[in-house]
Write an enzyme that holds these catalytic residues in place. Structure first.
Site, PDB file in Angstrom:
ATOM      1  N   HIS A 105      41.336 -11.027  -3.739  1.00  0.00           N
ATOM      2  CA  HIS A 105      41.078 -11.431  -2.357  1.00  0.00           C
ATOM      3  C   HIS A 105      39.602 -11.700  -2.100  1.00  0.00           C
ATOM      4  O   HIS A 105      39.247 -12.549  -1.295  1.00  0.00           O
ATOM      5  CB  HIS A 105      41.583 -10.354  -1.396  1.00  0.00           C
ATOM      6  CG  HIS A 105      43.069 -10.225  -1.367  1.00  0.00           C
ATOM      7  ND1 HIS A 105      43.889 -11.198  -0.869  1.00  0.00           N
ATOM      8  CD2 HIS A 105      43.873  -9.230  -1.799  1.00  0.00           C
ATOM      9  CE1 HIS A 105      45.151 -10.798  -0.969  1.00  0.00           C
ATOM     10  NE2 HIS A 105      45.164  -9.608  -1.539  1.00  0.00           N
ATOM     11  N   THR A 106      38.734 -10.941  -2.779  1.00  0.00           N
ATOM     12  CA  THR A 106      37.308 -11.077  -2.502  1.00  0.00           C
ATOM     13  C   THR A 106      36.736 -12.374  -3.062  1.00  0.00           C
ATOM     14  O   THR A 106      35.582 -12.694  -2.799  1.00  0.00           O
ATOM     15  CB  THR A 106      36.521  -9.900  -3.090  1.00  0.00           C
ATOM     16  OG1 THR A 106      36.779  -9.826  -4.501  1.00  0.00           O
ATOM     17  CG2 THR A 106      36.933  -8.599  -2.441  1.00  0.00           C
ATOM     18  N   GLN A 107      37.505 -13.099  -3.853  1.00  0.00           N
ATOM     19  CA  GLN A 107      37.016 -14.361  -4.395  1.00  0.00           C
ATOM     20  C   GLN A 107      37.233 -15.520  -3.433  1.00  0.00           C
ATOM     21  O   GLN A 107      36.821 -16.645  -3.685  1.00  0.00           O
ATOM     22  CB  GLN A 107      37.698 -14.662  -5.731  1.00  0.00           C
ATOM     23  CG  GLN A 107      37.479 -13.577  -6.778  1.00  0.00           C
ATOM     24  CD  GLN A 107      36.013 -13.258  -6.977  1.00  0.00           C
ATOM     25  OE1 GLN A 107      35.205 -14.133  -7.259  1.00  0.00           O
ATOM     26  NE2 GLN A 107      35.657 -11.993  -6.807  1.00  0.00           N
ATOM     27  N   ASP A 138      32.969 -10.002 -10.034  1.00  0.00           N
ATOM     28  CA  ASP A 138      33.609  -9.748  -8.744  1.00  0.00           C
ATOM     29  C   ASP A 138      32.524  -9.639  -7.681  1.00  0.00           C
ATOM     30  O   ASP A 138      32.304  -8.576  -7.104  1.00  0.00           O
ATOM     31  CB  ASP A 138      34.430  -8.461  -8.811  1.00  0.00           C
ATOM     32  CG  ASP A 138      35.279  -8.254  -7.566  1.00  0.00           C
ATOM     33  OD1 ASP A 138      35.502  -9.231  -6.825  1.00  0.00           O
ATOM     34  OD2 ASP A 138      35.691  -7.112  -7.325  1.00  0.00           O
ATOM     35  N   TRP A 143      30.341 -11.546  -1.567  1.00  0.00           N
ATOM     36  CA  TRP A 143      30.008 -12.887  -1.067  1.00  0.00           C
ATOM     37  C   TRP A 143      29.132 -12.797   0.182  1.00  0.00           C
ATOM     38  O   TRP A 143      29.537 -13.160   1.279  1.00  0.00           O
ATOM     39  CB  TRP A 143      31.292 -13.671  -0.786  1.00  0.00           C
ATOM     40  CG  TRP A 143      32.017 -14.044  -2.045  1.00  0.00           C
ATOM     41  CD1 TRP A 143      32.713 -13.209  -2.869  1.00  0.00           C
ATOM     42  CD2 TRP A 143      32.090 -15.339  -2.637  1.00  0.00           C
ATOM     43  NE1 TRP A 143      33.218 -13.908  -3.934  1.00  0.00           N
ATOM     44  CE2 TRP A 143      32.857 -15.219  -3.821  1.00  0.00           C
ATOM     45  CE3 TRP A 143      31.586 -16.593  -2.278  1.00  0.00           C
ATOM     46  CZ2 TRP A 143      33.121 -16.291  -4.644  1.00  0.00           C
ATOM     47  CZ3 TRP A 143      31.862 -17.667  -3.099  1.00  0.00           C
ATOM     48  CH2 TRP A 143      32.612 -17.517  -4.266  1.00  0.00           C
TER      49      TRP A 143
END
Length: 251
Positions: free
Chosen positions: A32-34, A136, A139
Site C-alpha cells: 500500500h505504501t508504494q 519500501d 513517500w
C-alpha cells in the site's frame, strides 16, 4: 494510518508456480505504501534574523481530487523544533508516532535531553534512508526548522534520505514556483525580520495556489524564535483572479 508492509518479507514458497518456477508478479503481498492515497503538496521554509517560519496549506489530495481541506502538515516537536511535511499523509502519521515514541523514551530517561533541529534532521535522515534501502520508502519530503544554539536552522529531506540545509527552501512543486521567489527576496533583504519572513512565506503559498491545482488558500504557519515555537491556527487568504480576464489565445 495505512498498514505498512515489508515487500521483502514475502517467501517464495508462498508464490504459485508458473512453468515450474515461482512467479514474481503473482501472489505478492499488497504494498500500500508504494501508491500513496492521500497526499499534501509543497511546504515553505524561511529563515530570518532570530528565527524561522514554516508554512503549508492544509489540503489533502486524494489523487488529484482536493478531498480533505483542513488537515495539518506542520508538527510542533518542542519549543525549539518544528517539522513540515509534503507527500503521503499516512507516512507522515507514521513518523509522528515514531517521534512521539522517541520523545517519551527520552522523557522517561530523565536525562534532560530533547530534540534539537539538527538532531531531528539527522535522525530523520537515517529513518528515510533505511526505509529506501529496504525498497519500501516513506513517500515524504520534510523541512525541519528551529533554533540550534540560538542560530536559525532549516534542514530539508527527500524521500530517498538525501539531506541538505539552506536559508530558504520549498518542497514539491514549490521548488519550481516558490523557490526562485524566495531566493530573490532573501537576496534583496538578507536581514529580514519576522514580519517580512511571514509575508514572503504566505506570498509563496499564494503563488502556488494560483499555479498548482492541488494547492489551497487555507494554510497554517509556525514560527520559532528565542521565545519558543508557536503553531498558529488555520487561516485563509483571498485570491485575486482579475488577471484571468486578460488572458487571450486559449479559446
Amino acid at each position: 494510518m495505512a498498514k505498512r508492509y515489508d515487500i521483502n518479507s514475502a517467501l517464495l514458497r508462498d508464490l504459485p508456480l508458473i512453468n515450474g518456477s515461482h512467479s514474481s508478479a503473482v501472489g505478492q503481498p499488497k504494498a500500500h505504501t508504494q501508491s500513496p492515497s492521500v497526499s499534501g503538496t509543497a511546504v515553505i521554509g524561511v529563515a530570518f534574523k532570530g528565527g524561522i517560519v514554516l508554512a503549508a496549506d492544509t489540503v489533502g489530495s486524494y489523487g488529484t481530487l482536493c478531498k480533505l481541506r483542513t488537515i495539518p502538515r506542520l508538527l510542533r516537536v518542542n519549543k525549539s523544533t518544528v517539522l513540515a511535511m509534503s507527500g503521503d499523509y499516512a507516512d507522515f502519521q507514521y513518523i509522528e508516532q515514531l517521534i512521539a515514541k522517541k520523545t517519551m523514551q527520552d522523557f522517561c530517561s530523565d536525562d534532560g535531553y530533547e530534540w534539537t533541529p539538527k538532531s531531528l534532521h539527522s535522525w530523520l535522515t537515517r529513518i528515510l534512508y533505511n526505509a529506501r534501502s529496504k525498497f519500501d520508502p516513506l513517500w515524504n519530503s520534510y523541512v525541519v526548522g528551529g533554533l540550534e544554539d540560538g542560530v536559525p536552522y532549516l534542514g530539508g529531506l527527500t524521500m530517498l534520505g538525501i539531506s541538505y540545509t539552506a536559508p530558504y527552501m520549498a518542497t514539491g512543486f514549490g521548488r519550481f514556483i516558490a523557490q526562485p521567489f524566495l531566493a530573490d527576496q532573501l537576496e534583496k533583504n538578507p536581514e529580514m525580520d519576522e514580519a517580512a519572513a511571514r509575508e514572503v512565506a504566505i506570498h509563496s503559498l499564494r503563488l502556488l495556489y494560483y499555479r498548482n491545482r492541488e494547492s489551497s488558500n487555507k494554510y497554517q504557519l509556525t514560527v520559532v524564535t528565542k521565545d519558543g515555537s508557536v503553531l498558529e491556527p488555520i487561516k485563509e487568504f483571498e485570491g485575486v483572479w482579475d488577471t484571468a480576464l486578460m488572458i487571450r489565445g486559449y479559446d
